[in-house]
Design a protein around this motif. Structure first.
Motif, short mmCIF file in Angstrom:
data_model
loop_
_atom_site.label_atom_id
_atom_site.label_comp_id
_atom_site.label_asym_id
_atom_site.label_seq_id
_atom_site.Cartn_x
_atom_site.Cartn_y
_atom_site.Cartn_z
N ALA A 107 0.66 -1.40 -0.18
CA ALA A 107 0.18 -0.08 -0.08
C ALA A 107 0.84 1.31 0.31
O ALA A 107 0.19 1.79 -0.75
N LEU A 108 1.70 1.40 0.85
CA LEU A 108 2.90 2.55 0.83
C LEU A 108 3.66 2.71 -0.40
O LEU A 108 3.21 3.62 -0.72
N ALA A 109 4.33 1.20 -1.39
CA ALA A 109 4.68 1.89 -2.30
C ALA A 109 3.65 2.45 -3.87
O ALA A 109 4.34 3.03 -4.67
N VAL A 110 2.74 1.35 -3.36
CA VAL A 110 1.47 2.45 -4.40
C VAL A 110 0.93 4.29 -4.06
O VAL A 110 1.31 4.58 -4.98
N VAL A 111 1.07 4.10 -2.53
CA VAL A 111 0.89 5.49 -2.11
C VAL A 111 1.85 6.28 -2.91
O VAL A 111 2.26 7.26 -2.81
N MET A 112 2.80 6.01 -2.61
CA MET A 112 4.18 7.13 -2.70
C MET A 112 5.24 6.82 -3.48
O MET A 112 5.33 7.93 -4.32
#
Length: 158
Positions: free
Chosen positions: A75-80
């Protein structure tokens, strides 16, 4: 458990920006150099970060910890990626290529590889999340995020 999730968010933030900072100049020199480092150095950074998170998972079953870690990091990779490519670089056209989705698959699978491959070490080194863990990961993340953002905004090149 909430403290552990916050720790995963902090570590995920740090590892994302550290990995991109390490790759920025080599990639800007030549994409092949960047890709080579992405396939050699980045996995090591992600593996170490994942290990740090899973060893502090508060429950006994580390596979469940790997599952949660996988979800948080993905989730962080997608948002970042959206923040990095869309907001900071204004380069959304460079984001969604097959390699991006391979990267997401990598980020999602690493926790399971770490949990299974390093199970005995994780069990030996198992401990609770400490305040100093948050401070270290947060400081690394903020420094890497700030440096990379400044490099891009100020258009610093080698």
């Amino acid at each position: 458990m909430n403290r552990w999730f916050l720790y995963n968010l902090t570590v995920g933030f740090a590892v994302y920006w550290m990995s991109n900072l390490v790759l920025w100049f080599p990639w800007s020199i030549h994409p092949m150099l960047g890709m080579t480092l992405m396939l050699t150095v980045s996995p090591i950074i992600w593996i170490i970060s994942t290990f740090l998170c899973i060893r502090t998972f508060p429950q006994k079953n580390i596979i469940i910890g790997a599952f949660y870690n996988s979800l948080v990091f993905l989730a962080l990779a997608v948002v970042m990626d959206y923040v990095f490519f869309g907001l900071i670089r204004n380069a959304m056209d460079q984001l969604y290529h097959p390699t991006t989705f391979y990267g997401y698959g990598f980020v999602a699978s690493i926790p399971f590889i770490v949990a299974l491959g390093f199970r005995k070490i994780i069990e030996k080194k198992k401990r609770d999340v400490r305040q100093s863990d948050f401070i270290k990961a947060g400081a690394i993340g903020l420094v890497c995020f700030s440096l990379l953002t400044l490099i891009i905004i100020l258009e610093i090149e080698i």
